[in-house]
Design a protein around this motif. Structure first.
Motif, PDB file in Angstrom:
ATOM      1  N   ILE A 287      76.222  43.949  89.272  1.00 14.48           N
ATOM      2  CA  ILE A 287      75.350  42.777  89.440  1.00 14.48           C
ATOM      3  C   ILE A 287      74.708  42.392  88.102  1.00 14.48           C
ATOM      4  CG2 ILE A 287      73.191  41.944  90.477  1.00 14.48           C
ATOM      5  CD1 ILE A 287      75.114  42.137  92.650  1.00 14.48           C
ATOM      6  N   VAL A 288      74.099  43.363  87.402  1.00 16.36           N
ATOM      7  CA  VAL A 288      73.375  42.998  86.180  1.00 16.36           C
ATOM      8  C   VAL A 288      74.346  42.573  85.074  1.00 16.36           C
ATOM      9  CG1 VAL A 288      71.295  44.325  86.713  1.00 16.36           C
ATOM     10  CG2 VAL A 288      73.094  45.409  85.358  1.00 16.36           C
ATOM     11  N   SER A 289      75.548  43.159  85.030  1.00 15.95           N
ATOM     12  CA  SER A 289      76.534  42.709  84.034  1.00 15.95           C
ATOM     13  C   SER A 289      76.865  41.235  84.263  1.00 15.95           C
ATOM     14  CB  SER A 289      77.840  43.494  84.140  1.00 15.95           C
ATOM     15  OG  SER A 289      77.606  44.860  84.111  1.00 15.95           O
ATOM     16  N   MET A 290      77.119  40.897  85.514  1.00 17.88           N
ATOM     17  CA  MET A 290      77.452  39.513  85.859  1.00 17.88           C
ATOM     18  C   MET A 290      76.306  38.564  85.534  1.00 17.88           C
ATOM     19  SD  MET A 290      79.535  39.345  89.419  1.00 17.88           S
ATOM     20  CE  MET A 290      78.291  40.086  90.460  1.00 17.88           C
ATOM     21  N   VAL A 291      75.122  38.950  86.006  1.00 12.90           N
ATOM     22  CA  VAL A 291      73.988  38.031  85.906  1.00 12.90           C
ATOM     23  C   VAL A 291      73.495  37.925  84.455  1.00 12.90           C
ATOM     24  CG1 VAL A 291      71.594  37.660  86.587  1.00 12.90           C
ATOM     25  CG2 VAL A 291      73.273  38.354  88.299  1.00 12.90           C
ATOM     26  N   TYR A 292      73.306  39.076  83.791  1.00  9.97           N
ATOM     27  CA  TYR A 292      72.745  39.037  82.435  1.00  9.97           C
ATOM     28  C   TYR A 292      73.762  38.502  81.419  1.00  9.97           C
ATOM     29  CZ  TYR A 292      69.181  42.255  84.351  1.00  9.97           C
ATOM     30  OH  TYR A 292      68.198  42.856  85.100  1.00  9.97           O
ATOM     31  N   ALA A 293      74.962  39.149  81.385  1.00  8.22           N
ATOM     32  CA  ALA A 293      75.949  38.810  80.349  1.00  8.22           C
ATOM     33  C   ALA A 293      76.752  37.564  80.705  1.00  8.22           C
ATOM     34  CB  ALA A 293      76.895  39.989  80.116  1.00  8.22           C
TER      35      ALA A 293
ATOM     36  N   PHE B 229      69.809  58.617  86.021  1.00 12.89           N
ATOM     37  CA  PHE B 229      69.460  57.199  86.056  1.00 12.89           C
ATOM     38  C   PHE B 229      70.671  56.309  86.305  1.00 12.89           C
ATOM     39  CE2 PHE B 229      65.661  58.859  84.061  1.00 12.89           C
ATOM     40  CZ  PHE B 229      64.670  58.052  84.578  1.00 12.89           C
ATOM     41  N   GLY B 230      71.858  56.875  86.333  1.00  8.14           N
ATOM     42  CA  GLY B 230      73.057  56.067  86.534  1.00  8.14           C
ATOM     43  C   GLY B 230      73.464  55.390  85.245  1.00  8.14           C
ATOM     44  N   PHE B 231      73.879  54.133  85.367  1.00 12.56           N
ATOM     45  CA  PHE B 231      74.395  53.422  84.194  1.00 12.56           C
ATOM     46  C   PHE B 231      73.266  52.812  83.362  1.00 12.56           C
ATOM     47  CE2 PHE B 231      77.885  53.784  87.147  1.00 12.56           C
ATOM     48  CZ  PHE B 231      78.946  54.131  86.321  1.00 12.56           C
ATOM     49  N   VAL B 232      72.435  53.682  82.823  1.00 10.69           N
ATOM     50  CA  VAL B 232      71.351  53.236  81.938  1.00 10.69           C
ATOM     51  C   VAL B 232      71.633  53.793  80.553  1.00 10.69           C
ATOM     52  CG1 VAL B 232      68.891  53.447  81.405  1.00 10.69           C
ATOM     53  CG2 VAL B 232      69.633  53.013  83.748  1.00 10.69           C
ATOM     54  N   GLY B 233      71.635  52.921  79.552  1.00 15.20           N
ATOM     55  CA  GLY B 233      71.960  53.334  78.200  1.00 15.20           C
ATOM     56  C   GLY B 233      70.745  53.350  77.293  1.00 15.20           C
TER      57      GLY B 233
ATOM     58  N   ILE C 126      72.833  44.188  78.064  1.00 12.32           N
ATOM     59  CA  ILE C 126      73.941  45.040  78.501  1.00 12.32           C
ATOM     60  C   ILE C 126      74.532  45.706  77.254  1.00 12.32           C
ATOM     61  CG2 ILE C 126      76.242  45.059  79.599  1.00 12.32           C
ATOM     62  CD1 ILE C 126      74.031  44.368  81.556  1.00 12.32           C
ATOM     63  N   THR C 127      74.698  47.010  77.309  1.00 12.73           N
ATOM     64  CA  THR C 127      75.294  47.737  76.181  1.00 12.73           C
ATOM     65  C   THR C 127      76.544  48.474  76.683  1.00 12.73           C
ATOM     66  OG1 THR C 127      73.899  49.654  76.649  1.00 12.73           O
ATOM     67  CG2 THR C 127      73.052  48.043  75.059  1.00 12.73           C
ATOM     68  N   HIS C 128      77.136  49.290  75.820  1.00 12.66           N
ATOM     69  CA  HIS C 128      78.309  50.077  76.242  1.00 12.66           C
ATOM     70  C   HIS C 128      78.316  51.403  75.472  1.00 12.66           C
ATOM     71  CE1 HIS C 128      81.545  49.485  72.935  1.00 12.66           C
ATOM     72  NE2 HIS C 128      80.360  49.395  72.400  1.00 12.66           N
ATOM     73  N   ASP C 129      79.235  52.292  75.856  1.00 16.43           N
ATOM     74  CA  ASP C 129      79.253  53.622  75.233  1.00 16.43           C
ATOM     75  C   ASP C 129      80.520  53.880  74.413  1.00 16.43           C
ATOM     76  OD1 ASP C 129      81.142  53.867  77.201  1.00 16.43           O
ATOM     77  OD2 ASP C 129      80.249  55.599  78.207  1.00 16.43           O
ATOM     78  N   LYS C 130      81.372  52.830  74.272  1.00 11.93           N
ATOM     79  CA  LYS C 130      82.671  52.947  73.580  1.00 11.93           C
ATOM     80  C   LYS C 130      83.606  53.916  74.302  1.00 11.93           C
ATOM     81  CE  LYS C 130      84.045  51.789  68.899  1.00 11.93           C
ATOM     82  NZ  LYS C 130      85.469  52.071  69.026  1.00 11.93           N
TER      83      LYS C 130
ATOM     84  N   LEU D  36      79.971  50.099  80.701  1.00  8.92           N
ATOM     85  CA  LEU D  36      78.846  49.210  80.384  1.00  8.92           C
ATOM     86  C   LEU D  36      77.559  49.889  80.854  1.00  8.92           C
ATOM     87  CD1 LEU D  36      80.398  45.834  81.631  1.00  8.92           C
ATOM     88  CD2 LEU D  36      80.071  46.535  79.237  1.00  8.92           C
ATOM     89  N   PHE D  37      76.450  49.542  80.196  1.00  7.81           N
ATOM     90  CA  PHE D  37      75.155  50.101  80.573  1.00  7.81           C
ATOM     91  C   PHE D  37      74.088  49.014  80.659  1.00  7.81           C
ATOM     92  CE2 PHE D  37      76.613  54.193  78.446  1.00  7.81           C
ATOM     93  CZ  PHE D  37      76.752  54.873  79.637  1.00  7.81           C
ATOM     94  N   ASN D  38      73.114  49.281  81.472  1.00  8.81           N
ATOM     95  CA  ASN D  38      71.908  48.479  81.568  1.00  8.81           C
ATOM     96  C   ASN D  38      70.910  49.074  80.557  1.00  8.81           C
ATOM     97  OD1 ASN D  38      69.947  46.791  82.558  1.00  8.81           O
ATOM     98  ND2 ASN D  38      69.772  47.791  84.568  1.00  8.81           N
ATOM     99  N   THR D  39      70.397  48.251  79.666  1.00  7.59           N
ATOM    100  CA  THR D  39      69.457  48.754  78.658  1.00  7.59           C
ATOM    101  C   THR D  39      68.257  47.822  78.589  1.00  7.59           C
ATOM    102  OG1 THR D  39      71.185  49.844  77.365  1.00  7.59           O
ATOM    103  CG2 THR D  39      69.194  49.256  76.177  1.00  7.59           C
ATOM    104  N   ASN D  40      67.083  48.404  78.437  1.00  4.59           N
ATOM    105  CA  ASN D  40      65.857  47.605  78.401  1.00  4.59           C
ATOM    106  C   ASN D  40      65.889  46.575  77.263  1.00  4.59           C
ATOM    107  OD1 ASN D  40      62.993  47.211  77.235  1.00  4.59           O
ATOM    108  ND2 ASN D  40      62.657  47.892  79.337  1.00  4.59           N
ATOM    109  N   ALA D  41      65.631  45.313  77.619  1.00  2.00           N
ATOM    110  CA  ALA D  41      65.731  44.224  76.635  1.00  2.00           C
ATOM    111  C   ALA D  41      64.646  44.317  75.552  1.00  2.00           C
ATOM    112  CB  ALA D  41      65.662  42.870  77.334  1.00  2.00           C
ATOM    113  N   ASP D  42      63.440  44.778  75.920  1.00  2.00           N
ATOM    114  CA  ASP D  42      62.373  44.972  74.917  1.00  2.00           C
ATOM    115  C   ASP D  42      62.832  45.986  73.867  1.00  2.00           C
ATOM    116  OD1 ASP D  42      60.589  43.226  76.135  1.00  2.00           O
ATOM    117  OD2 ASP D  42      59.629  44.810  77.322  1.00  2.00           O
ATOM    118  N   THR D  43      63.500  47.043  74.341  1.00  2.00           N
ATOM    119  CA  THR D  43      63.986  48.074  73.429  1.00  2.00           C
ATOM    120  C   THR D  43      65.089  47.526  72.528  1.00  2.00           C
ATOM    121  OG1 THR D  43      63.481  49.724  75.127  1.00  2.00           O
ATOM    122  CG2 THR D  43      64.891  50.437  73.312  1.00  2.00           C
ATOM    123  N   ILE D  44      66.005  46.743  73.115  1.00  2.00           N
ATOM    124  CA  ILE D  44      67.086  46.161  72.311  1.00  2.00           C
ATOM    125  C   ILE D  44      66.495  45.319  71.172  1.00  2.00           C
ATOM    126  CG2 ILE D  44      68.952  44.436  72.334  1.00  2.00           C
ATOM    127  CD1 ILE D  44      69.852  45.516  74.998  1.00  2.00           C
TER     128      ILE D  44
END
Lengths: 263, 263
Positions: A72-78, A119-123, A150-154, A158-166
């Motif tokens: 859901i977040v990959s679709m909506v955010y990215a 936390f699941g897919f949290v990067g 949205i980030t990734h691990d190579k 894909l991962f959900n990552t806090n936007a403030d942190t990014i």
């Protein structure tokens, strides 16, 4: 002298309000010189999850990003939010280019590790996660990067990552080369002593003052992670960091002081 | 001599099959030199629309992209599918970077005009729609563009655009500078005289032969738009155009002749 760059973070309060977002993107487009936009999500992901019957999973009060939620977040955010912002910026003659962290390996995250909670897919990311050379090269093509959270691990995930942190970590990574000003734009005038009183604006906050305010319980919960990311940026050589009201971006850029400065 | 580039289109049959897609992306990653991937959608958009109760609107037998459907395809194509493909390519050490046409104004479309039918958010493109200079510059950074079938009009609107057409038009636009080979990868061995018999492969099809086959009713409906886009590419200076089976990409690249060549 280093070249100036503005790194600007926006969140849900703006993204969910079409008219306000449009006004903001006008102001953002007007900023001269290099700039980067980082956006969070909004209500759309939650609405979509609700409609699809995907429950928000919580463990010990912390939100878990399971596979369905990641989708859901990959679709909506990215997809939805990022591409709509890019299309609107292009309309305003801003040469926007939208990214997830997977694109060109711009942000490589590590799955969050925690002794008790998965936390699941949290990067999680740090300064070296950022492909700063390539971001610089893309900006040399006069492009304006627009990052979704949205980030990734190579490793194909894909991962959900806090936007403030990014926003904070990109600012830190680019500080070696640029004179970075990091702006957290949100729906308040800045950090307020009394959250209901815009007059109670705290003009500057140092690390010590942050600790005191936190210990005195004077900071409401929502502002804490934003302030922690802002302080982390200051400690890692980001030149200027402000929390400002979304509608004040143009004023801030022109007059150099709106909201709360973190120093 | 012009530099060689492979432009490769994949569709739903591959995208919906995780294992097959992974094998394909292995083969794609292995292609030396410049390359571009264009992907269509798959069942995910339809599944999601069904779950959300968004009906497919048809007018005179033609599919209409209303606002709700556009939101779905933007999310699914530019978000979910594009970012998952990019993340997987990154895992395979391919420097993929995912795009919609809005990103960096890479593909500027015009809303489809039709005397009787309003197709909604459907964008048509031509050779000049492609920002070929910037695509070249991005490839000079050793990046591998991955295009979803979403375009924009530079007026703030996103559009749904046929992925076969995007692949053809990008190939045409880049032919001035590159020696382009355009490959339509799908689930058949190529164009078949008898769709149920892989042995009935037609090795080459010229424009005249295409007309004859079409008039004789020998081409099944699904292949027609693909062939029209392929022929349009040949007529517009694309050096080589093939329709091949998805699993045959590596063989084709190494042996230079699988499937049906359009000439």
């Amino acid at each position: 002298m280093k070249e100036k760059i503005h790194i600007i973070k926006i969140g849900g309060s703006l993204i969910d309000d079409t008219e306000l977002l449009d006004q903001f993107l006008d102001q953002f487009s007007g900023i001269k010189g290099k700039k980067i936009l980082v956006h969070g999500g909004g209500k759309l992901a939650t609405t979509l999850a609700d409609k699809l019957g995907i429950e928000q999973k919580m463990v010990n009060g912390r939100r878990i990003t399971d596979k369905d939620t990641l989708d859901i977040v990959s679709m909506v955010y990215a997809g939805s939010i990022n591409k709509n912002i890019v299309a609107k910026l292009q309309q305003k003659k801003c040469k926007a280019i939208g990214f997830s962290g997977a694109d060109a390996n711009l942000i490589k995250a590590k799955k969050r590790e925690h002794a008790e909670i998965d936390f699941g897919f949290v990067g999680d990311i740090e300064k070296k996660s950022i492909n700063k050379k390539l971001i610089s090269k893309l900006m040399k093509l006069e492009l304006v990067p627009v990052f979704s959270a949205i980030t990734h691990d190579k490793k194909g995930n894909l991962f959900n990552t806090n936007a403030d942190t990014i926003a904070s970590v990109i600012a830190q990574a680019l500080s070696a080369k640029y004179d970075v000003e990091l702006l957290y734009c949100f729906d308040k005038e800045g950090v307020l002593e009394d959250v209901d009183n815009p007059q109670s604006l705290i003009k500057t906050i140092s690390e010590e003052e942050f600790s005191n305010l936190k210990n005195e319980g004077k900071l409401h919960k929502g502002i804490l992670p934003k302030l922690e990311n802002a302080l982390s940026a200051v400690k890692n050589n980001v030149n200027k960091v402000f929390l400002i009201k979304e509608t004040q971006l143009k004023n801030h850029i022109e007059n150099h002081h709106e909201g709360t400065e973190i120093c």
